[in-house]
Write a protein that holds these residues in place. Structure first.
Motif: not given
Length: 501
Positions: A390-397, A413-417
């Motif tokens: 449910h949350s993956r699409h919003a998080s990746v966007t 990658l650490q910063e974006v995560a």
């Protein structure tokens, strides 16, 4: 056999040397002759002889010019020159060019044979030295490998011996990082400022990187690209400043590699990026830890495989029923805690008043304890995956928007995560599943497309390198060439002169 060629503008010399010398008795094959310098160079380029006999004076290109050209292309070639009585200056130049011998005309068969024996002795001595160097290097490599193994398993006590064997240049070392992979296909870029010591440890291949300077973001990006292209999983321990701490990096690399396998991730998985993913709940053995790790990573198939192994272990060991019950219930409650931690307090399909110990005893009494145990863990991991979906699409966007706003600097990658509130390793897997390419490839593609646009506008290559987030021209040029098949300079040239005229 050793290849040789003879070049002279006098037919009688060529014919005499071809017919009157028993070349094969010296272990030599005469592969060609030529009567002028230009033809001689063509013969050399076609056959690459190790040994060349040439006159100094020839039409087209004299012997000294020929030797200069040959030495530029193949400095290991041995050249013997023929000279006239009054050609002392030519002879001096020939000696400066490094010729193996020179013979004064008129040439006789005994002179040639003597020169051949002399040069063959020289080749034999060079080969003996080369064999000795190879043997010494092999022995030194074996000693260094053993000392490095000791460094990984013993630590500080093995450091002084390692430094002694490693030899010159050991003092400037600023750190050590251990990488672990299951494949021989991974290649560390040669220009990196580190010495790589490859080792075998059971099924894993270890790469011990001893750094002359701290690894840069470019180092990790290049390593990520290499590992993805080789389609291998790589676990990386942390970089330690002290050599004695290589043992810690080694253990971390193995754990990171195991996490990469659970995640199904190809490329680099760094121990420092794993966070809670590898935190081992107190009191768990390796079988139980594997189940929790799979649950954390959202790897349903992997978790069920580990559950089956756990059940098989209980049955094989014939554990006391109370002990087995305790172990299973402990795992169920830990799994439930992990599910709620990663998906929120309310996990779909799991009642708020879920009390597995009550139902567990009923199933045990009916002889269905193991089947029920497996089904409960399957339900928990399934609920966790559903919540994440449910949350993956919003998080990746959100992540992609952040990356596109910041790609002109070194955004990790650490910063974006952290920006989207995720574990870096889980975010890496999630991003790849959602976008269809890895984080590194996605950022690289954005940067390279912008670089192409800026180059087409006439900007200098160094300026473009900085504007798309690369601090060194060399690294930018390498990545650009891999992406487009051309260096930035070649690409820019094609834009301004597409016909190549």
């Amino acid at each position: 056999m050793l290849k040789a060629a003879v070049f002279d503008d006098e037919y009688i010399v060529l014919q005499g040397l071809r017919e009157m010398i028993d070349w094969s008795s010296f272990g030599i094959e005469l592969i060609g002759t030529a009567d002028n310098g230009l033809s001689a160079f063509e013969v050399f380029r076609e056959h690459r002889p190790k040994l060349i006999f040439t006159d100094i004076r020839m039409p087209g290109m004299d012997g000294l010019q020929l030797i200069e050209e040959i030495m530029q292309e193949a400095p290991e070639t041995l050249c013997i020159v023929f000279s006239g009585f009054n050609e002392f200056e030519y002879v001096k130049r020939a000696i400066n060019l490094g010729v193996a011998d020179y013979l004064e005309k008129p040439i006789t068969i005994p002179m040639i044979e003597k020169a051949i024996r002399k040069v063959m002795d020289k080749i034999s001595q060079e080969q003996e030295v080369l064999d000795l160097k190879t043997k010494v290097n092999s022995s030194q490599r074996e000693l260094l490998e053993k000392a490095t193994f000791d460094l990984l398993f013993i630590g500080e006590e093995a450091e002084s011996k390692w430094r002694e064997i490693y030899g010159a240049g050991v003092e400037p070392l600023v750190g050590v990082t251990v990488l672990a992979t299951e494949s021989d296909r991974l290649q560390i870029p040669e220009h990196t400022d580190c010495t790589v010591i490859p080792l075998r440890h059971g099924q894993e291949r270890l790469l011990v990187c001893v750094h002359a300077q701290q690894p840069t973001p470019e180092f990790w990006e290049q390593l990520q690209l290499e590992s993805e292209q080789a389609n291998v999983s790589v676990g990386s321990g942390r970089t330690y400043a002290e050599l004695k701490d290589a043992a810690h990096s080694f253990k971390e690399a193995l754990r990171a590699l195991r996490s990469a396998h659970f995640l199904g991730e190809k490329g680099i998985v760094r121990f420092e990026d794993l966070g809670d993913l590898i935190t081992r709940p107190e009191g768990l053995n390796e079988r139980e830890e594997a189940i929790i790790l799979s649950l954390r990573s959202g790897n349903k198939a992997g978790m069920l495989e580990q559950v089956d192994r756990f059940i098989a272990w209980i049955q094989t060991e014939k554990l006391d029923s109370e002990v087995a019950e305790h172990e299973m219930l402990k795992l169920l409650y830990l799994a439930l805690e992990e599910a709620r931690k990663s998906s929120g307090d309310k996990v779909s399909h799991i009642p708020e008043d879920y009390r597995p110990h009550v139902e567990f005893r009923e199933m045990a009494a009916r002889g269905k304890m193991t089947e029920w145990f497996r089904s409960q863990l399957e339900m928990i991991v399934g609920s966790t995956i559903d919540a994440r979906e449910h949350s993956r699409h919003a998080s990746v966007t959100r992540a992609r928007n952040y990356m596109e706003q910041n790609y002109t600097r070194d955004v990790t990658l650490q910063e974006v995560a952290e920006h989207v509130g995720m574990n870096p390793t889980y975010f890496s897997v999630l991003f790849k599943e959602e976008v269809g390419e890895s984080y590194i490839k996605y950022v690289t593609r954005i940067r390279m497309e912008l670089a192409k646009t800026l180059l087409s506008r006439g900007l200098k290559v160094n300026d473009v390198s900085e504007k798309v987030g690369y601090h060194t021209y060399r690294h930018f040029s390498e990545v650009f060439k891999k992406y487009t098949g051309h260096t930035p300079g070649q690409y820019k040239e094609q834009l301004t002169n597409p016909s190549g005229i």
